[in-house]
Scaffold this motif. Sequence first.
Motif, PDB file in Angstrom:
ATOM      1  N   LEU A   1      87.384  34.797  30.677  1.00  0.00           N
ATOM      2  CA  LEU A   1      86.985  35.871  31.240  1.00  0.00           C
ATOM      3  C   LEU A   1      87.210  36.135  32.538  1.00  0.00           C
ATOM      4  O   LEU A   1      87.575  37.217  33.132  1.00  0.00           O
ATOM      5  N   ALA A   2      87.558  35.021  33.364  1.00  0.00           N
ATOM      6  CA  ALA A   2      87.907  35.057  34.674  1.00  0.00           C
ATOM      7  C   ALA A   2      89.378  35.793  34.830  1.00  0.00           C
ATOM      8  O   ALA A   2      89.543  36.637  35.604  1.00  0.00           O
TER       9      ALA A   2
ATOM     10  N   HIS B   1      90.671  37.417  32.685  1.00  0.00           N
ATOM     11  CA  HIS B   1      90.634  38.893  32.277  1.00  0.00           C
ATOM     12  C   HIS B   1      90.183  39.893  33.341  1.00  0.00           C
ATOM     13  O   HIS B   1      90.725  40.837  33.713  1.00  0.00           O
ATOM     14  N   SER B   2      89.212  39.369  34.082  1.00  0.00           N
ATOM     15  CA  SER B   2      88.639  39.961  35.376  1.00  0.00           C
ATOM     16  C   SER B   2      89.684  40.099  36.234  1.00  0.00           C
ATOM     17  O   SER B   2      89.902  41.444  37.011  1.00  0.00           O
TER      18      SER B   2
ATOM     19  N   SER C   1      92.307  42.934  35.277  1.00  0.00           N
ATOM     20  CA  SER C   1      91.794  44.370  35.352  1.00  0.00           C
ATOM     21  C   SER C   1      91.364  44.853  36.716  1.00  0.00           C
ATOM     22  O   SER C   1      90.766  45.704  36.876  1.00  0.00           O
TER      23      SER C   1
ATOM     24  N   HIS D   1      88.645  43.662  38.701  1.00  0.00           N
ATOM     25  CA  HIS D   1      87.189  43.259  38.998  1.00  0.00           C
ATOM     26  C   HIS D   1      87.071  42.075  39.735  1.00  0.00           C
ATOM     27  O   HIS D   1      86.859  40.975  39.253  1.00  0.00           O
ATOM     28  N   ARG D   2      87.028  42.253  41.193  1.00  0.00           N
ATOM     29  CA  ARG D   2      86.937  40.982  42.033  1.00  0.00           C
ATOM     30  C   ARG D   2      85.769  40.313  42.021  1.00  0.00           C
ATOM     31  O   ARG D   2      85.603  39.204  41.850  1.00  0.00           O
TER      32      ARG D   2
ATOM     33  N   GLN E   1      83.557  40.089  39.476  1.00  0.00           N
ATOM     34  CA  GLN E   1      83.297  39.478  38.315  1.00  0.00           C
ATOM     35  C   GLN E   1      84.030  38.302  38.362  1.00  0.00           C
ATOM     36  O   GLN E   1      83.604  37.159  37.754  1.00  0.00           O
ATOM     37  N   LEU E   2      85.220  38.495  38.854  1.00  0.00           N
ATOM     38  CA  LEU E   2      86.224  37.328  38.901  1.00  0.00           C
ATOM     39  C   LEU E   2      85.520  36.107  39.764  1.00  0.00           C
ATOM     40  O   LEU E   2      85.480  34.945  39.121  1.00  0.00           O
TER      41      LEU E   2
ATOM     42  N   THR F   1      89.630  34.220  46.263  1.00  0.00           N
ATOM     43  CA  THR F   1      89.182  35.463  45.612  1.00  0.00           C
ATOM     44  C   THR F   1      88.368  36.281  46.720  1.00  0.00           C
ATOM     45  O   THR F   1      88.232  37.549  46.863  1.00  0.00           O
TER      46      THR F   1
ATOM     47  N   VAL G   1      88.008  41.724  25.605  1.00  0.00           N
ATOM     48  CA  VAL G   1      86.905  40.918  25.760  1.00  0.00           C
ATOM     49  C   VAL G   1      86.268  40.341  24.451  1.00  0.00           C
ATOM     50  O   VAL G   1      86.016  39.047  24.116  1.00  0.00           O
TER      51      VAL G   1
END
Lengths: 231, 142
Positions: free
Chosen positions: A99-100, A102-103, A106, A108-109, A111-112, A190, B9
């Motif tokens: 998911l990291a 994925h963030s 996309s 999403h800093r 979220q990462l 990050t 997801v």
Amino acid sequence: MRARNLSRITCREKWNMSKSHPGLLHHFDDPEQQLDASQSGMWIFLATEVMFFGGMFIGYTVYREGYFEVFAHASNHLNVWLGSINTAVLICSSLSMALAVHSAQSGHRRQLLVFLVLTMLLGTVFLGIKFTEYYHKYEEHLIPGLDFAFKEGNPGHAAIFFSFYFAMTGVHALHMVIGLGLLAYLAVKTTRGRFSPLYYTPVEMVGLYWHFVDIVWIFLFPLLYLVGRHL
Amino acid sequence: MNSDAIIPVRTYVLVFLGLIMLTITTTAVAFVDLGGQWNTAAALAIAVIKALLVILFFMHVLYSRPLTWVFVSAGFFWLLILFTLTLADYFMRNIGGAPLRSAAPAAQAAPRQTREITPRALSTSEPRATQRTATVREKRSE
């Protein structure tokens, strides 16, 4: 990419491109090509890691076949529940790492950063449980060389099992520690805003490494913890 | 992978649930006696499925370029060579007289006999070489 359509790129344009993507090295055309190259290189490294762990797995297989019953008795001294919980913890950390990535893809800093820190937390939990297990082995005199005692079979053969156990889980734990270091590095980068959907190669590469370490454990867990439940 | 192909997801979560289910299964199966080496076979089969799930989805190999497939398969192909040749060697012959398998003692007895012939032949030996070889021949024919 515009640069691909031009046969020659002027220095000025190159400089502009590298300026627009701070992670892009001068010998790559665009971020995508750079990511492809990194991915190939990473997989070559992982292939060497497969061989590295493969050597220990084959050694374990041969000795297990030779001293089958002693290995089963020795295996029953490992705590299956701690082992399964650790497997679950590691799988959770792998999801968090995926998911990291994925963030990062996309963009999403925040979220990462959250997922990177969560992955590190789960990795630390894994190591904590692992060292609790090591401590139990120390108390039960099951560390070869440290007042080793084993009554259910040839202690020399049992010592071979525990040598494999400590070597394999130890090298795996070392990989985890290195992974935690890499994740910390990513978290710092990050917060400085180094990653974007155009450049997240390090996140993706550390992700591959982390998942590989997970795969090693996926094989270590049944082979070390579960095989002795039935002779 | 292509930077435009982002895996949803939902896929990750489904793979994660699959992995957790398989972990529970493998632990549960270990406590059921399947007989013989079937417990080990089941544990390894589940481990391979789990590893494939991680490689294909978490490591994006399913969505990667053919070149990545080449590198991935090369790594595991070499692992296969390591296992096939090593196991073929260890399980099909007896190295250094130390049996690794319980079936080995029968095979071990043969070389020991031939080793014993030579000293016995030497101890009862006549100075003439022809007679010595004759005794060895006799013993061997026995």
